[in-house]
Write a protein that holds these residues in place. Structure first.
Motif, mmCIF file in Angstrom:
data_model
loop_
_atom_site.group_PDB
_atom_site.id
_atom_site.type_symbol
_atom_site.label_atom_id
_atom_site.label_comp_id
_atom_site.label_asym_id
_atom_site.label_seq_id
_atom_site.Cartn_x
_atom_site.Cartn_y
_atom_site.Cartn_z
ATOM 1 N N HIS A 180 2.347 1.663 -3.603
ATOM 2 C CA HIS A 180 1.211 2.044 -4.449
ATOM 3 C C HIS A 180 0.878 3.521 -4.235
ATOM 4 N N HIS A 197 -4.667 8.920 0.591
ATOM 5 C CA HIS A 197 -5.884 8.329 0.028
ATOM 6 C C HIS A 197 -6.163 6.894 0.489
ATOM 7 N N ASP A 198 -5.142 6.121 0.829
ATOM 8 C CA ASP A 198 -5.378 4.722 1.229
ATOM 9 C C ASP A 198 -5.110 4.481 2.706
ATOM 10 N N ARG A 245 0.822 -1.227 0.000
ATOM 11 C CA ARG A 245 0.000 0.000 0.000
ATOM 12 C C ARG A 245 0.846 1.264 0.000
ATOM 13 N N ASP A 282 -5.504 6.921 -9.098
ATOM 14 C CA ASP A 282 -5.475 5.639 -8.385
ATOM 15 C C ASP A 282 -5.795 4.487 -9.347
HETATM 16 MG MG MG Z 1 -5.426 3.328 -3.872
#
Ligand code: MG
Length: 373
Positions: free
Chosen positions: A65, A94-95, A62, A188
């Motif tokens: 990414h 965002h994550d 994550r 994304d």
């Molecule tokens: Mg994402």
């Protein structure tokens, strides 16, 4: 350099608790830095994107990414004259609300919550993290982020019905988010649909011939690359084709959004907010290519038998630990036990599990449900 439809930091609606300005960092830069220094941000390193960390050190997690999304989003934002500082803060955060084990973990957590009449939503969880769980400052709980970053956390990827979510009323739910937030969702999508091809191929779960025959845009570039570098190894030809796909998606997003902006005749941020649709989009043609790529990944990677087995394990671990802590709340860490006096226990258990890395939840599973047997 900012376009008239960009968010201007001097017009920010500000922080919940006002703070004096910094000597040389503006408020969005400070928010970006607060995200980078957050504990939840560091944990992204040990959270699954598609492959768990146990398989190889080369696959995305994550965190990597997130860095790829930030890179793509910054590039696009600069071309569109948007506020790059805000975009970077939004991309990096965002994550942050994702639980361990990627989408399988999210699904299992949501299912466990539904049995108690509640639900899990990773955007809302991200907001809880930055508003409450991060404890770094003596003057306040949370990161005390600006309104625009909190709004983007909620609204970048979906709309929330103002009637169903009255607690989110301050985030202008009946208006569109700024272009800076709209951009994150598409960046994304572009990031993972190209990166997952790469990781899937590297993991040998995706076969070159299958990609070539099922993803026409990949095949188009692969043939181009074969002409240019006939003697290159397949992996390098793959890389060259995948890189061209990424460049096509990003380039198309920039030009299509520029056209949309011109057509909408935007004079300022209010025009963005009041526009009936989101304006950051791919063209119909490229969006179809993206959709075909995504369908291919769903059918051949995300739902492949190898990953299915892993997903089943993830769901069992999340579901059984959730139930364990519902039945034995006295084994929760003390701060969570205290929180359970103010909020429903399932919500507290959910918060605890959602914050875990893959490694930590495996350890917890071994500790409470394997060794104790
Ligand atoms: Mg994402």
């Amino acid at each position: 350099m900012l376009a008239e439809y960009a968010v201007r930091v001097e017009n920010s609606r500000g922080r919940r608790i006002p703070e004096p300005p910094h000597r040389y960092r503006n408020d969005f830069q400070r928010d970006r830095d607060r995200v980078v220094h957050a504990r939840a941000f560091r944990r992204l390193e040990a959270k699954t994107q598609v492959f768990t960390h146990r398989e190889s050190d080369h696959f995305r997690n994550r965190l990597t990414h997130t860095i790829e999304v930030a890179q793509i989003a910054r590039t696009i934002a600069a071309q569109l004259g948007l506020n790059v500082d805000l975009v970077e803060a939004l991309a990096l955060v965002h994550d942050i609300g994702h639980p361990p084990f990627g989408h399988a973990g999210e699904k299992a957590l949501n299912a466990a919550m539904r049995r108690h009449g509640l639900y899990f939503d990773h955007n809302l969880h991200a907001l809880r993290i930055v508003e409450d769980f991060e404890v770094r400052y003596a003057a306040f709980r949370g990161l005390n982020l600006t309104f625009e970053v909190r709004e983007g956390i909620i609204k970048h990827s979906r709309d929330y019905d103002p009637v169903r979510y009255p607690e989110l009323a301050e985030y202008l739910l009946d208006l569109r988010p700024p272009l800076e937030a709209q951009l994150i969702d598409v960046a994304d999508e572009i990031a993972y649909s190209t990166a997952d091809l790469d990781d899937g191929f590297e993991a040998r779960l995706l076969v070159l011939e299958d990609i070539r025959s099922n993803v026409p845009i990949f095949e188009k570039y692969f043939l181009e690359v074969e002409k240019l570098y006939p003697d290159a190894p397949d992996k390098l030809k793959f890389n060259e084709a995948q890189k061209r796909m990424l460049d096509r998606f990003v380039g198309d997003l920039i030009t299509t959004t520029q056209q949309q902006i011109r057509r909408a005749d935007l004079r300022g941020i209010d025009d963005v907010r009041r526009h009936p649709e989101r304006l950051v989009t791919l063209s119909a043609e490229v969006d179809e290519e993206r959709r075909i790529t995504k369908d291919f990944l769903y059918n051949n990677l995300y739902f492949s038998p190898t990953l299915d087995e892993e997903k089943d394990d993830a769901e069992i671990i999340v579901a059984s630990l959730f139930q364990y802590w519902i039945d034995h709340p006295d084994t929760l860490p003390h701060p969570y036990q205290q929180k359970a006096e103010q909020e429903p226990l399932p919500r507290i258990v959910c918060d605890y599990i959602a914050g875990m890395t893959d490694n930590f939840i495996f350890e917890q599973y071994d500790k409470y449900l394997v060794e104790s047997r």
